[in-house]
Design a protein around this motif. Sequence first.
Motif, mmCIF file in Angstrom:
data_model
loop_
_atom_site.group_PDB
_atom_site.id
_atom_site.type_symbol
_atom_site.label_atom_id
_atom_site.label_comp_id
_atom_site.label_asym_id
_atom_site.label_seq_id
_atom_site.Cartn_x
_atom_site.Cartn_y
_atom_site.Cartn_z
ATOM 1 N N ALA A 138 2.295 -27.247 -37.365
ATOM 2 C CA ALA A 138 3.608 -27.074 -37.935
ATOM 3 C C ALA A 138 3.359 -25.471 -38.576
ATOM 4 N N PRO A 139 4.367 -24.785 -38.388
ATOM 5 C CA PRO A 139 4.390 -23.447 -39.427
ATOM 6 C C PRO A 139 4.284 -23.674 -40.680
ATOM 7 N N GLN A 140 3.746 -22.804 -41.267
ATOM 8 C CA GLN A 140 3.437 -23.087 -42.775
ATOM 9 C C GLN A 140 4.488 -23.516 -43.594
ATOM 10 N N ASP A 141 5.664 -23.022 -43.371
ATOM 11 C CA ASP A 141 6.975 -23.227 -44.160
ATOM 12 C C ASP A 141 7.547 -24.584 -43.507
ATOM 13 N N GLU A 142 7.124 -25.213 -42.739
ATOM 14 C CA GLU A 142 7.325 -26.671 -42.078
ATOM 15 C C GLU A 142 6.733 -27.417 -42.367
ATOM 16 N N ARG A 143 5.319 -27.196 -42.841
ATOM 17 C CA ARG A 143 4.375 -28.352 -42.926
ATOM 18 C C ARG A 143 4.827 -29.233 -44.131
ATOM 19 N N GLN A 144 4.637 -30.473 -43.699
ATOM 20 C CA GLN A 144 4.990 -31.527 -44.904
ATOM 21 C C GLN A 144 3.725 -32.552 -45.233
ATOM 22 N N SER A 145 4.142 -33.444 -45.899
ATOM 23 C CA SER A 145 3.194 -34.331 -46.550
ATOM 24 C C SER A 145 2.728 -35.601 -45.462
ATOM 25 N N PHE A 146 1.749 -36.109 -45.590
ATOM 26 C CA PHE A 146 1.616 -37.328 -44.674
ATOM 27 C C PHE A 146 2.935 -38.220 -44.454
ATOM 28 N N PHE A 147 3.234 -38.642 -45.712
ATOM 29 C CA PHE A 147 4.383 -39.666 -45.793
ATOM 30 C C PHE A 147 5.651 -39.020 -45.183
ATOM 31 N N ALA A 148 5.877 -37.867 -45.547
ATOM 32 C CA ALA A 148 7.149 -37.073 -45.092
ATOM 33 C C ALA A 148 7.084 -36.905 -43.587
ATOM 34 N N THR A 149 6.002 -36.633 -43.016
ATOM 35 C CA THR A 149 5.741 -36.343 -41.588
ATOM 36 C C THR A 149 6.003 -37.660 -40.933
ATOM 37 N N PHE A 150 5.431 -38.728 -41.390
ATOM 38 C CA PHE A 150 5.708 -40.234 -40.962
ATOM 39 C C PHE A 150 7.232 -40.500 -40.798
ATOM 40 N N HIS A 151 7.710 -40.145 -42.020
ATOM 41 C CA HIS A 151 9.168 -40.380 -42.072
ATOM 42 C C HIS A 151 9.882 -39.519 -41.078
ATOM 43 N N ASP A 152 9.615 -38.284 -40.880
ATOM 44 C CA ASP A 152 10.125 -37.228 -39.986
ATOM 45 C C ASP A 152 10.223 -37.881 -38.354
ATOM 46 N N ILE A 153 9.021 -38.307 -38.261
ATOM 47 C CA ILE A 153 8.794 -38.869 -36.860
ATOM 48 C C ILE A 153 9.448 -40.360 -36.603
ATOM 49 N N MET A 154 9.594 -40.949 -37.501
ATOM 50 C CA MET A 154 10.383 -42.205 -37.305
ATOM 51 C C MET A 154 11.871 -42.032 -37.318
ATOM 52 N N GLU A 155 12.301 -41.194 -37.841
ATOM 53 C CA GLU A 155 13.705 -40.754 -38.116
ATOM 54 C C GLU A 155 14.384 -40.044 -36.777
ATOM 55 N N HIS A 156 13.513 -39.047 -36.185
ATOM 56 C CA HIS A 156 13.891 -38.519 -34.870
ATOM 57 C C HIS A 156 13.436 -39.173 -33.695
ATOM 58 N N GLU A 157 12.274 -39.877 -33.859
ATOM 59 C CA GLU A 157 11.639 -40.403 -32.613
ATOM 60 C C GLU A 157 11.458 -41.905 -32.467
ATOM 61 N N GLY A 158 11.741 -42.325 -33.503
ATOM 62 C CA GLY A 158 11.557 -43.819 -33.736
ATOM 63 C C GLY A 158 9.948 -44.277 -33.585
ATOM 64 N N VAL A 159 9.638 -45.743 -33.446
ATOM 65 C CA VAL A 159 8.243 -46.216 -33.425
ATOM 66 C C VAL A 159 7.352 -45.509 -32.108
ATOM 67 N N ALA A 160 8.152 -45.317 -31.291
ATOM 68 C CA ALA A 160 7.473 -44.869 -29.900
ATOM 69 C C ALA A 160 6.545 -43.535 -30.414
ATOM 70 N N GLY A 161 7.299 -42.590 -31.140
ATOM 71 C CA GLY A 161 6.846 -41.206 -31.229
ATOM 72 C C GLY A 161 5.589 -41.443 -32.032
ATOM 73 N N LEU A 162 5.114 -42.503 -32.597
ATOM 74 C CA LEU A 162 3.871 -42.667 -33.506
ATOM 75 C C LEU A 162 2.767 -42.929 -32.463
ATOM 76 N N TRP A 163 3.049 -43.271 -31.273
ATOM 77 C CA TRP A 163 2.070 -43.617 -30.255
ATOM 78 C C TRP A 163 2.071 -42.739 -29.060
ATOM 79 N N LYS A 164 2.716 -41.580 -29.279
ATOM 80 C CA LYS A 164 2.334 -40.487 -28.252
ATOM 81 C C LYS A 164 1.148 -40.158 -27.778
ATOM 82 N N GLY A 165 0.805 -40.033 -26.369
ATOM 83 C CA GLY A 165 -0.502 -39.833 -25.946
ATOM 84 C C GLY A 165 -1.126 -40.951 -25.871
#
Length: 324
Positions: A138-165
Amino acid sequence: MGKPSPFADACAGALGAVFANSLVFPLDVIKTRLQTQNKLLKGSEVYHSSLDAFLRILNKEGLAGLYSGLGAGLFGTVASAFSYFYFYSSIRAKHVASLPAGAEISTAVELLMGALAGALCQVFTLPIAVITTRQQTAPQDERQSFFATFHDIMEHEGVAGLWKGFKASMVLCSNPAITYGMFERVKAVWLKRRAALGKAGGLGSGEVFLIGALSKTLATVVTYPYIMAKVRMQWTVPRSATDLSEKDRQSMKYTGSIDVLKKVLATDGIQGWYKGMQTQIVKAVLCQAILFVSKEEFLKLTLALFAFLEGGVGARKSNTTLTN
């Protein structure tokens, strides 16, 4: 020192992995940045080599940039190493118990157990790897904490986003088997060469390390396109890339490993499959060497700590009994 329990072995493995990965973490950040850079992202940082990436990140973001995602990375390392060593030790112990007295485990079965342990490990730890990749890229000004990143993935991509790859990760469980196969082949060739030169005896520790490093390098070369594909699938387009056309944006969304390889081949050629490979090899070899050296020491410390804690519990029980 007696045979350690799966739990003690897992603790020692996790501690050794944390120690090793802490030392080489900047290489992981550099490798991930090289793997995910895209020509279509106008205005984004373009790295021409590992050294160039190191200098640019250090100059623009400081040491913090080289350790972006460190917390998530080390958490993932602990979870991955602990679960892998625990699953492997447990599977191996059960298999050994089922063997006739005096029977030995074959190499093929050892590799199969390692691959199975690796697959089980990925099921539980892949979400942490996805979060780490997002923080590292993530660009420096968009970098988030662990839990904020987790929440962002869940909000925009759902549970499947956490198992990409995930599928690519399953394929990469074959890496240890390839490494071991390469090791045995290279070792046989080297022993023949030694015999031809009139040198008797087994291999020295230095020779074993060099053959191990070469084997790991060859295995990495074979599997690297999938390593790159997995990271690409876990990556996401920065929010700041507002000037992208819908066509370009769709070209950076992937349906699977093969889709990644096709799209990277179209934009970057075959060399795009191997972006950051040199850094990956250096990181993998160094990390593995440090882990092998440190794990036994951490195992001794772990067993000593367990013995101390058990002694303390025993003493408290004894005092309680006397008091009563």
